[in-house]
Design a protein around this motif. Structure first.
Motif, PDB file in Angstrom:
ATOM      1  N   ASN A  34       0.816  -1.232   0.000  1.00 36.62           N
ATOM      2  CA  ASN A  34       0.000   0.000   0.000  1.00 36.62           C
ATOM      3  C   ASN A  34       0.844   1.275   0.000  1.00 36.62           C
ATOM      4  O   ASN A  34       0.509   2.232  -0.699  1.00 36.62           O
ATOM      5  CB  ASN A  34      -0.973  -0.002   1.184  1.00 36.62           C
ATOM      6  CG  ASN A  34      -2.132  -0.961   0.966  1.00 36.62           C
ATOM      7  OD1 ASN A  34      -2.247  -1.582  -0.095  1.00 36.62           O
ATOM      8  ND2 ASN A  34      -2.987  -1.091   1.955  1.00 36.62           N
ATOM      9  N   SER A  52      -5.478  10.137  -2.162  1.00 35.51           N
ATOM     10  CA  SER A  52      -4.626   8.942  -2.147  1.00 35.51           C
ATOM     11  C   SER A  52      -4.739   8.189  -0.825  1.00 35.51           C
ATOM     12  O   SER A  52      -4.523   6.973  -0.778  1.00 35.51           O
ATOM     13  CB  SER A  52      -3.159   9.324  -2.405  1.00 35.51           C
ATOM     14  OG  SER A  52      -2.621  10.063  -1.328  1.00 35.51           O
ATOM     15  N   PHE A  54      -7.343   7.395   0.619  1.00 31.29           N
ATOM     16  CA  PHE A  54      -8.474   6.465   0.560  1.00 31.29           C
ATOM     17  C   PHE A  54      -8.028   5.065   0.138  1.00 31.29           C
ATOM     18  O   PHE A  54      -8.806   4.112   0.252  1.00 31.29           O
ATOM     19  CB  PHE A  54      -9.556   7.001  -0.371  1.00 31.29           C
ATOM     20  CG  PHE A  54     -10.364   8.105   0.248  1.00 31.29           C
ATOM     21  CD1 PHE A  54     -11.244   7.843   1.279  1.00 31.29           C
ATOM     22  CD2 PHE A  54     -10.218   9.413  -0.183  1.00 31.29           C
ATOM     23  CE1 PHE A  54     -11.979   8.861   1.879  1.00 31.29           C
ATOM     24  CE2 PHE A  54     -10.946  10.439   0.399  1.00 31.29           C
ATOM     25  CZ  PHE A  54     -11.835  10.159   1.441  1.00 31.29           C
ATOM     26  N   ILE A  55      -6.798   4.913  -0.336  1.00 35.32           N
ATOM     27  CA  ILE A  55      -6.242   3.578  -0.573  1.00 35.32           C
ATOM     28  C   ILE A  55      -6.211   2.812   0.745  1.00 35.32           C
ATOM     29  O   ILE A  55      -6.638   1.654   0.830  1.00 35.32           O
ATOM     30  CB  ILE A  55      -4.837   3.678  -1.192  1.00 35.32           C
ATOM     31  CG1 ILE A  55      -4.936   4.182  -2.639  1.00 35.32           C
ATOM     32  CG2 ILE A  55      -4.096   2.348  -1.125  1.00 35.32           C
ATOM     33  CD1 ILE A  55      -3.605   4.508  -3.272  1.00 35.32           C
ATOM     34  N   SER A  57      -8.006   3.655   3.394  1.00 37.91           N
ATOM     35  CA  SER A  57      -9.377   3.581   3.895  1.00 37.91           C
ATOM     36  C   SER A  57     -10.108   2.386   3.303  1.00 37.91           C
ATOM     37  O   SER A  57     -10.745   1.609   4.029  1.00 37.91           O
ATOM     38  CB  SER A  57     -10.136   4.872   3.558  1.00 37.91           C
ATOM     39  OG  SER A  57      -9.574   5.970   4.229  1.00 37.91           O
ATOM     40  N   ALA A  58     -10.039   2.219   1.974  1.00 38.08           N
ATOM     41  CA  ALA A  58     -10.715   1.094   1.329  1.00 38.08           C
ATOM     42  C   ALA A  58     -10.189  -0.222   1.873  1.00 38.08           C
ATOM     43  O   ALA A  58     -10.944  -1.187   2.083  1.00 38.08           O
ATOM     44  CB  ALA A  58     -10.509   1.161  -0.185  1.00 38.08           C
ATOM     45  N   TYR A 106      -9.952   4.507 -10.572  1.00 37.08           N
ATOM     46  CA  TYR A 106      -9.526   4.550  -9.168  1.00 37.08           C
ATOM     47  C   TYR A 106     -10.512   3.805  -8.271  1.00 37.08           C
ATOM     48  O   TYR A 106     -10.111   3.083  -7.349  1.00 37.08           O
ATOM     49  CB  TYR A 106      -9.378   6.006  -8.721  1.00 37.08           C
ATOM     50  CG  TYR A 106      -8.790   6.178  -7.341  1.00 37.08           C
ATOM     51  CD1 TYR A 106      -7.632   5.512  -6.961  1.00 37.08           C
ATOM     52  CD2 TYR A 106      -9.393   7.034  -6.407  1.00 37.08           C
ATOM     53  CE1 TYR A 106      -7.088   5.677  -5.696  1.00 37.08           C
ATOM     54  CE2 TYR A 106      -8.859   7.208  -5.150  1.00 37.08           C
ATOM     55  CZ  TYR A 106      -7.708   6.526  -4.791  1.00 37.08           C
ATOM     56  OH  TYR A 106      -7.174   6.691  -3.539  1.00 37.08           O
ATOM     57  N   LEU A 110      -9.850   0.743  -5.580  1.00 43.76           N
ATOM     58  CA  LEU A 110     -10.305   0.748  -4.186  1.00 43.76           C
ATOM     59  C   LEU A 110     -11.142  -0.489  -3.882  1.00 43.76           C
ATOM     60  O   LEU A 110     -11.031  -1.080  -2.798  1.00 43.76           O
ATOM     61  CB  LEU A 110     -11.109   2.016  -3.897  1.00 43.76           C
ATOM     62  CG  LEU A 110     -10.348   3.343  -4.027  1.00 43.76           C
ATOM     63  CD1 LEU A 110     -11.252   4.518  -3.655  1.00 43.76           C
ATOM     64  CD2 LEU A 110      -9.092   3.353  -3.163  1.00 43.76           C
TER      65      LEU A 110
END
Length: 426
Positions: A34, A52, A54-55, A57-58, A106, A110
């Motif tokens: 990650n 970015s 949210f990488i 977060s997902a 994107y 995710l």
């Protein structure tokens, strides 16, 4: 807890221990790609620091959503079935990277990360408590730290793999974007994104191979002693277990801190010392090698120092080192962050082991709750990304600094409640 149908062989736990330790390596590798994906997709998908983030977060929302379902599957069908299901889900998410990169979508990236994390939730929900009962309960924390050390080995190798197989030397400036037609820009960025395809296809195939091996291998069943919970007074609601709840909170903040430190490491080096992404990935690999060495050293030290005491000492070191990283800048800050990686090493397994100690028949549910707390990795990086956008990446590292105060509180509180019973191998 105890293992049923124990063998008369010299060490009936060796093969199960080795196979389960392989799982620690697999999810360690997936986790630590990650920090490579964040700067890479930031460039390929033209993202802000907040976007970015949210990488992470997902990825970590997957843990929160799937922890309880994973625990229920384990309760009904056993740990082996849950592990195999987790590996299949993990592989499915890895294969989804191929169309995500081909379309440079994107949202699809995710989704793939969410699916991977959902699979890893099954693995972690099973493997962490499983390792703690593969032998003498007095050395359960040491055993978990040993398995987690191979998680650390994977963590040190993942950035190197990302450096050579994912990151490129391509620099895409705003001026370059403006000078190209929309079609040319899309072609350029899609080519950049496609470097993730082969690595994740390989990961998916390896994970499927491990699933096949585990399916063909006998793993002893875990048999929880219902008397354990009665003897320790754990007959009521699991939410009445104060040490568990404190551990869940501490793990929530710890995972948030760990993800923040590692995920923005490459960005930090670029902004504070003008180090390129590929070179920074090498520094990150070294930092995570220190993380692995810290795990091995921590496992050794727990022969002589109670795990909660060592956790408290390591928390204090991290608070001091992050203060240096925030206030000094340049190479001293980079060395400070490498030091933080070293002193984070024992925290996850130690918090986990201390949290579920003495739960007896409630261990599976308690384990699921601790795994749910990994959602901290979805929340704190977003906060850090926002601070970075409005201030600086260096200032943003105040987020993990605050988190380690919570870990320190748990270490102290655990000591006051558990005392000498947390021996870590005495």
């Amino acid at each position: 807890m105890a293992l049923s149908n124990q063998s008369n062989t010299r060490n009936p736990y060796l093969i199960p221990f080795v196979l389960i330790t392989v799982l620690f390596f697999l999810w360690g590798f997936a986790h630590n790609l990650n920090p490579i994906l964040i700067p890479h997709l930031k460039k390929a998908c033209q993202l802000t620091d907040l976007q970015s983030a949210f990488i992470d977060s997902a990825f970590f929302v997957g843990y929160f959503v799937m922890a309880i379902p994973a625990g229920l599957v384990m309760n009904r069908y056993g740990y082996k079935s849950g592990i195999i299901v987790g590996l299949l889900i993990f592989a499915g998410g890895a294969f989804l990277f191929y169309p995500a990169a081909a379309t440079r979508t994107y949202g699809l990236f995710l989704m793939a990360l969410f699916i991977i994390a959902s699979g890893l939730t099954f693995l972690e929900t099973a493997a962490n408590p499983y390792v703690t009962v593969l032998g003498d309960s007095a050395t359960s924390t040491q055993r978990l730290n040993l398995s987690q050390s191979f998680n650390g080995l994977a963590a040190s190798l993942a950035p190197l793999a990302g450096k050579f197989f994912i990151l490129t030397d391509t620099t895409i400036s705003e001026e370059q974007i403006k000078s190209l037609s929309p079609e040319e820009v899309n072609t350029l960025l899609t080519h950049e994104a496609e470097s993730v395809q082969i690595p994740y296809i390989v990961i998916g195939l390896v994970v499927l191979s491990v699933a096949l091996v585990l399916w063909k291998t006998h793993l002893p069943d875990i048999k929880e002693d219902s008397d354990a919970s009665t003897e320790s007074g754990n007959t009521g609601s699991i939410f009445q277990q104060k040490n568990l709840i404190l551990g869940v909170i501490a793990q929530f903040f710890y995972v948030g801190a760990q993800v923040c430190v590692s995920s923005f490491f490459i960005r930090f080096l670029g902004k504070t010392a003008s180090i390129s992404e590929k070179e920074a990935a090498g520094y990150l690999s070294f930092a995570l090698l220190c993380f692995m060495l810290g795990r091995f050293l921590g496992t050794f030290l727990m022969k002589y120092i109670a795990p909660n005491r060592l956790l408290a000492v390591y928390s204090v070191f991290n608070i001091v080192l992050l203060a240096v990283a925030i206030t000094v800048g340049g190479m001293p800050s980079i060395y400070a962050l490498i030091g933080v990686e070293f002193f984070m090493s024992i925290m996850f397994p130690t918090i986990f082991s201390l949290s579920i100690q003495g739960l007896g028949s409630q261990t599976k549910l308690g384990s699921s709750l601790v795994i749910m707390s990994i959602v901290g990795g979805a929340i704190f990086p977003v906060v850090m990304g926002r601070i970075s956008d409005v201030s600086s990446i260096q200032t943003a590292y105040i987020v993990p600094l605050v988190c380690f105060f919570v870990v320190l509180f748990f270490a102290i509180k655990s000591k006051s409640e558990k005392g000498a019973t947390i021996s870590g191998g005495h």
